[in-house]
Design a protein around this motif. Structure first.
Motif, PDB file in Angstrom:
ATOM      1  N   LEU A 154      38.477  38.363  26.819  1.00 23.46           N
ATOM      2  CA  LEU A 154      39.812  38.004  27.309  1.00 23.46           C
ATOM      3  C   LEU A 154      39.957  38.330  28.797  1.00 23.46           C
ATOM      4  CD1 LEU A 154      42.109  39.174  24.360  1.00 23.46           C
ATOM      5  CD2 LEU A 154      41.669  36.827  25.102  1.00 23.46           C
ATOM      6  N   TYR A 155      39.412  39.490  29.191  1.00 21.18           N
ATOM      7  CA  TYR A 155      39.508  39.888  30.599  1.00 21.18           C
ATOM      8  C   TYR A 155      38.793  38.890  31.512  1.00 21.18           C
ATOM      9  CZ  TYR A 155      38.505  42.170  34.989  1.00 21.18           C
ATOM     10  OH  TYR A 155      38.371  42.428  36.338  1.00 21.18           O
ATOM     11  N   PHE A 156      37.543  38.557  31.147  1.00 19.63           N
ATOM     12  CA  PHE A 156      36.779  37.653  32.003  1.00 19.63           C
ATOM     13  C   PHE A 156      37.194  36.190  31.822  1.00 19.63           C
ATOM     14  CE2 PHE A 156      33.851  41.325  32.097  1.00 19.63           C
ATOM     15  CZ  PHE A 156      33.736  41.453  33.465  1.00 19.63           C
ATOM     16  N   LEU A 157      38.051  35.926  30.831  1.00 21.65           N
ATOM     17  CA  LEU A 157      38.546  34.567  30.648  1.00 21.65           C
ATOM     18  C   LEU A 157      39.687  34.250  31.629  1.00 21.65           C
ATOM     19  CD1 LEU A 157      38.261  32.020  28.751  1.00 21.65           C
ATOM     20  CD2 LEU A 157      40.210  32.943  27.503  1.00 21.65           C
ATOM     21  N   ILE A 158      40.682  35.155  31.733  1.00 19.27           N
ATOM     22  CA  ILE A 158      41.858  34.829  32.544  1.00 19.27           C
ATOM     23  C   ILE A 158      42.120  35.820  33.687  1.00 19.27           C
ATOM     24  CG2 ILE A 158      44.336  34.301  32.497  1.00 19.27           C
ATOM     25  CD1 ILE A 158      44.007  33.453  29.582  1.00 19.27           C
ATOM     26  N   PRO A 159      42.390  37.109  33.397  1.00 16.08           N
ATOM     27  CA  PRO A 159      42.760  38.001  34.511  1.00 16.08           C
ATOM     28  C   PRO A 159      41.712  38.047  35.621  1.00 16.08           C
ATOM     29  CG  PRO A 159      43.216  39.045  32.402  1.00 16.08           C
ATOM     30  CD  PRO A 159      42.429  37.821  32.104  1.00 16.08           C
ATOM     31  N   TYR A 160      40.460  38.075  35.246  1.00 17.85           N
ATOM     32  CA  TYR A 160      39.382  38.126  36.238  1.00 17.85           C
ATOM     33  C   TYR A 160      39.414  36.897  37.142  1.00 17.85           C
ATOM     34  CZ  TYR A 160      34.499  38.362  37.920  1.00 17.85           C
ATOM     35  OH  TYR A 160      33.367  38.409  38.693  1.00 17.85           O
ATOM     36  N   ASN A 161      39.645  35.734  36.553  1.00 16.20           N
ATOM     37  CA  ASN A 161      39.697  34.494  37.339  1.00 16.20           C
ATOM     38  C   ASN A 161      40.954  34.429  38.187  1.00 16.20           C
ATOM     39  OD1 ASN A 161      37.355  32.593  36.729  1.00 16.20           O
ATOM     40  ND2 ASN A 161      37.910  33.324  34.690  1.00 16.20           N
ATOM     41  N   LEU A 162      42.052  34.984  37.679  1.00 11.43           N
ATOM     42  CA  LEU A 162      43.271  35.034  38.491  1.00 11.43           C
ATOM     43  C   LEU A 162      43.032  35.873  39.737  1.00 11.43           C
ATOM     44  CD1 LEU A 162      46.250  34.542  39.038  1.00 11.43           C
ATOM     45  CD2 LEU A 162      46.773  36.523  37.586  1.00 11.43           C
ATOM     46  N   ALA A 163      42.350  37.015  39.568  1.00 14.55           N
ATOM     47  CA  ALA A 163      42.054  37.859  40.733  1.00 14.55           C
ATOM     48  C   ALA A 163      41.093  37.152  41.691  1.00 14.55           C
ATOM     49  CB  ALA A 163      41.462  39.187  40.272  1.00 14.55           C
ATOM     50  N   MET A 164      40.029  36.593  41.136  1.00 14.18           N
ATOM     51  CA  MET A 164      38.994  35.989  41.977  1.00 14.18           C
ATOM     52  C   MET A 164      39.543  34.810  42.780  1.00 14.18           C
ATOM     53  SD  MET A 164      35.198  34.791  40.873  1.00 14.18           S
ATOM     54  CE  MET A 164      35.723  33.761  39.501  1.00 14.18           C
ATOM     55  N   TYR A 165      40.178  33.880  42.074  1.00 12.57           N
ATOM     56  CA  TYR A 165      40.641  32.669  42.757  1.00 12.57           C
ATOM     57  C   TYR A 165      42.013  32.850  43.401  1.00 12.57           C
ATOM     58  CZ  TYR A 165      36.793  30.293  40.372  1.00 12.57           C
ATOM     59  OH  TYR A 165      35.558  29.905  39.934  1.00 12.57           O
ATOM     60  N   GLY A 166      42.870  33.659  42.772  1.00  8.28           N
ATOM     61  CA  GLY A 166      44.204  33.863  43.327  1.00  8.28           C
ATOM     62  C   GLY A 166      44.157  34.549  44.677  1.00  8.28           C
ATOM     63  N   ILE A 167      43.352  35.619  44.772  1.00 10.95           N
ATOM     64  CA  ILE A 167      43.208  36.307  46.065  1.00 10.95           C
ATOM     65  C   ILE A 167      42.647  35.346  47.104  1.00 10.95           C
ATOM     66  CG2 ILE A 167      41.933  38.128  47.267  1.00 10.95           C
ATOM     67  CD1 ILE A 167      42.084  39.783  44.677  1.00 10.95           C
ATOM     68  N   ASN A 168      41.694  34.527  46.681  1.00 18.92           N
ATOM     69  CA  ASN A 168      41.100  33.555  47.594  1.00 18.92           C
ATOM     70  C   ASN A 168      42.149  32.554  48.099  1.00 18.92           C
ATOM     71  OD1 ASN A 168      38.587  32.205  48.721  1.00 18.92           O
ATOM     72  ND2 ASN A 168      39.482  30.549  47.528  1.00 18.92           N
ATOM     73  N   ASP A 169      42.997  32.062  47.186  1.00 17.19           N
ATOM     74  CA  ASP A 169      44.004  31.081  47.594  1.00 17.19           C
ATOM     75  C   ASP A 169      45.040  31.686  48.536  1.00 17.19           C
ATOM     76  OD1 ASP A 169      42.795  29.071  46.199  1.00 17.19           O
ATOM     77  OD2 ASP A 169      44.096  29.197  44.444  1.00 17.19           O
ATOM     78  N   ALA A 229      34.292  44.120  40.517  1.00 21.47           N
ATOM     79  CA  ALA A 229      35.643  44.125  41.084  1.00 21.47           C
ATOM     80  C   ALA A 229      35.604  44.103  42.608  1.00 21.47           C
ATOM     81  CB  ALA A 229      36.411  45.353  40.591  1.00 21.47           C
ATOM     82  N   PHE A 230      34.660  44.850  43.183  1.00 23.63           N
ATOM     83  CA  PHE A 230      34.549  44.870  44.643  1.00 23.63           C
ATOM     84  C   PHE A 230      34.187  43.480  45.174  1.00 23.63           C
ATOM     85  CE2 PHE A 230      31.926  45.356  48.503  1.00 23.63           C
ATOM     86  CZ  PHE A 230      32.876  45.936  49.338  1.00 23.63           C
ATOM     87  N   ALA A 231      33.267  42.786  44.478  1.00 25.75           N
ATOM     88  CA  ALA A 231      32.875  41.441  44.919  1.00 25.75           C
ATOM     89  C   ALA A 231      34.050  40.474  44.876  1.00 25.75           C
ATOM     90  CB  ALA A 231      31.735  40.922  44.044  1.00 25.75           C
ATOM     91  N   VAL A 232      34.895  40.624  43.848  1.00 23.00           N
ATOM     92  CA  VAL A 232      36.073  39.756  43.727  1.00 23.00           C
ATOM     93  C   VAL A 232      37.010  39.951  44.920  1.00 23.00           C
ATOM     94  CG1 VAL A 232      38.218  39.452  42.420  1.00 23.00           C
ATOM     95  CG2 VAL A 232      36.031  39.471  41.231  1.00 23.00           C
ATOM     96  N   VAL A 233      37.239  41.216  45.256  1.00 22.77           N
ATOM     97  CA  VAL A 233      38.171  41.523  46.349  1.00 22.77           C
ATOM     98  C   VAL A 233      37.540  41.224  47.713  1.00 22.77           C
ATOM     99  CG1 VAL A 233      39.463  43.371  47.479  1.00 22.77           C
ATOM    100  CG2 VAL A 233      39.375  43.251  44.977  1.00 22.77           C
ATOM    101  N   ASP A 249      28.132  35.292  51.707  1.00 21.55           N
ATOM    102  CA  ASP A 249      29.154  34.577  50.936  1.00 21.55           C
ATOM    103  C   ASP A 249      28.573  34.029  49.628  1.00 21.55           C
ATOM    104  OD1 ASP A 249      27.590  32.687  52.195  1.00 21.55           O
ATOM    105  OD2 ASP A 249      29.249  31.439  52.880  1.00 21.55           O
ATOM    106  N   SER A 250      27.384  33.463  49.702  1.00 19.19           N
ATOM    107  CA  SER A 250      26.765  32.940  48.473  1.00 19.19           C
ATOM    108  C   SER A 250      26.336  34.068  47.542  1.00 19.19           C
ATOM    109  CB  SER A 250      25.548  32.069  48.825  1.00 19.19           C
ATOM    110  OG  SER A 250      25.963  30.871  49.445  1.00 19.19           O
ATOM    111  N   LEU A 251      25.828  35.168  48.123  1.00 17.95           N
ATOM    112  CA  LEU A 251      25.437  36.321  47.296  1.00 17.95           C
ATOM    113  C   LEU A 251      26.646  36.871  46.547  1.00 17.95           C
ATOM    114  CD1 LEU A 251      23.094  38.134  49.851  1.00 17.95           C
ATOM    115  CD2 LEU A 251      22.371  37.078  47.703  1.00 17.95           C
ATOM    116  N   THR A 252      27.765  36.986  47.244  1.00 18.96           N
ATOM    117  CA  THR A 252      28.968  37.538  46.617  1.00 18.96           C
ATOM    118  C   THR A 252      29.510  36.588  45.553  1.00 18.96           C
ATOM    119  OG1 THR A 252      29.490  38.528  48.755  1.00 18.96           O
ATOM    120  CG2 THR A 252      31.210  38.573  47.090  1.00 18.96           C
ATOM    121  N   SER A 253      29.525  35.298  45.873  1.00 16.64           N
ATOM    122  CA  SER A 253      30.024  34.326  44.898  1.00 16.64           C
ATOM    123  C   SER A 253      29.187  34.335  43.622  1.00 16.64           C
ATOM    124  CB  SER A 253      30.017  32.925  45.515  1.00 16.64           C
ATOM    125  OG  SER A 253      30.429  31.969  44.563  1.00 16.64           O
ATOM    126  N   SER A 254      27.880  34.424  43.783  1.00 22.40           N
ATOM    127  CA  SER A 254      27.024  34.465  42.599  1.00 22.40           C
ATOM    128  C   SER A 254      27.273  35.732  41.777  1.00 22.40           C
ATOM    129  CB  SER A 254      25.551  34.384  43.017  1.00 22.40           C
ATOM    130  OG  SER A 254      24.734  34.226  41.881  1.00 22.40           O
TER     131      SER A 254
END
Length: 399
Positions: A154-169, A229-233, A249-254
């Motif tokens: 559940l964590y890696f399904l939604i909250p993790y993606n909200l942090a990863m992409y939301g912070i980016n947006d 978590a650090f990579a996401v932020v 950038d590619s290393l972190t994204s992967s």
């Protein structure tokens, strides 16, 4: 808890969500067509569920404890199995319509549009890309479904993606204004008034999960969760902005996509065998290739916003060629893994075929690679299907 109660809870939540989404997104005339389509879709999925579940149960890939099911079956499939396709067709079509019709309205709803924009920002079409590596790695290692697997998925399904992409947006707002592909399935165009609420929402939906998973794991889990978590932020926030440091950038994204599998392996106490290390390395190269190729289409808006990426620095042509090579090496690496891992080498082929036609792309025509990038998004679902078949075979061979 029996599978019946679990299924009813799942279907109830999906039904409530599906009705709410459909009522907000379709007119009265469209509602009729919407629910007819839902019914037809469930009919098709029910036939497929009966066929494939019966085959898998007959092959003894899994079984149900008789004390936990009603006993009614279609073929060999318990009726409880049909709850999951039912939940899917109830909730997902409405969610899709809401997402694809909502962005324009969402921008005008003030802070009331926060929930809608948060869902769009989290890229629902990509949720599975982080939840699946976690769930598959943990399930194949422990061979059981426990609360840690459910919570982590559940964590890696939604909250993790909200942090990863939301912070980016939030931090990419300036360049996103110049990017015509923002505002739909490829990410939200977040108004400045939603930036702070999105960051708070990402924080309060992530921290509790991180704490629970850390308490369930070992120091290796703490380390992998910390890196994840650090990579996401670090990828997006001002001051770190790893996305503006070419190659990093590619290393972190992967890392965003491989770390859920690593977290799962540490939670499950897996041994770091050579085959497992090679598999993770191949997955990591796949992730780097995906990021590099995805950055090509954004060369122009990134340069206008003075954002450096692997694509803006290397140029479109060299970045595409690098992506092709990385996918090729990832496929070859899988040949060195234990059987049936080498079968996964074929998964690299469609990605190379999708990317290679852009071998001679220029910076001025880089935006046209969006066509291939959209295909890439759907290729992931086909790859997930093939990976699942290979994992079932591996399960069968090692049981």
């Amino acid at each position: 808890m029996t599978y019946l109660w679990l299924s009813l809870a799942f279907v109830t939540v999906a039904a409530v969500a599906g009705v709410a989404f459909a009522r907000r997104s379709t007119s009265s005339g469209e509602n009729s067509h919407h629910w007819k389509a839902v019914g037809l879709s469930f009919g098709g999925l029910a036939v497929l569920t009966a066929a494939f579940d019966s085959v898998m149960i007959a092959m003894e890939l899994f079984h149900y404890d008789a004390s936990h099911i009603l006993g009614l079956k279609i073929g060999l499939a318990p009726v409880e199995d049909f709850a999951y396709p039912l939940a899917g067709v109830l909730a997902l079509p409405g969610l899709w319509v809401w997402l694809t019709r909502g962005p324009e309205a969402g921008r005008d709803r003030g802070r009331k549009g926060l929930a809608h924009q948060a869902v769009v920002a989290s890229r629902p079409v990509s949720w599975i890309n982080t939840a699946y590596p976690f769930a598959a790695a943990m399930f194949l290692t422990t061979r059981e479904v426990d609360w840690v697997l459910v919570v982590g998925t559940l964590y890696f399904l939604i909250p993790y993606n909200l942090a990863m992409y939301g912070i980016n947006d939030v931090f990419d707002y300036a360049s996103d204004l110049q990017n015509p592909r923002k505002g739909g399935i490829e990410g939200a165009l977040l108004r400045p008034g939603l930036h702070r609420p999105i960051l708070w929402l990402a924080t309060i939906t992530n921290v509790p999960f991180l704490v629970v998973l850390a308490l369930a794991g070992s120091p290796a889990t703490w380390l992998s969760l910390g890196v994840s978590a650090f990579a996401v932020v670090a990828y997006s926030v001002a001051g770190l902005r790893f996305k503006e440091r070419p190659v990093l950038d590619s290393l972190t994204s992967s890392t965003h996509f491989v770390s859920p599998a690593v977290v799962a392996l540490t939670l499950a106490g897996a041994d770091a065998t050579p085959g497992l290390v090679i598999l993770l390395a191949a997955f990591f190269m796949w992730g780097m290739a995906a990021h590099a190729f995805g950055a090509v289409q954004d060369i122009e808006p990134d340069r206008q916003a003075h954002i450096a990426s692997i694509a803006t620095v290397f140029g479109a042509r060299r970045t595409v060629r690098l992506a092709v090579v990385l996918w090729l090496v990832a496929g070859l690496a899988m040949l060195a893994t234990p059987w049936p891992g080498p079968l996964a080498a074929v998964i690299a082929v469609p990605y190379i075929a999708n990317c290679a036609p852009w071998w001679n792309v220029t910076d001025t025509t880089a935006a046209r690679t969006n066509v291939a990038w959209r295909r890439f998004i759907w290729l992931n679902y086909g790859s997930g299907f093939l990976v699942t078949l290979i994992l079932i075979l591996q399960w069968n061979l090692t049981s």
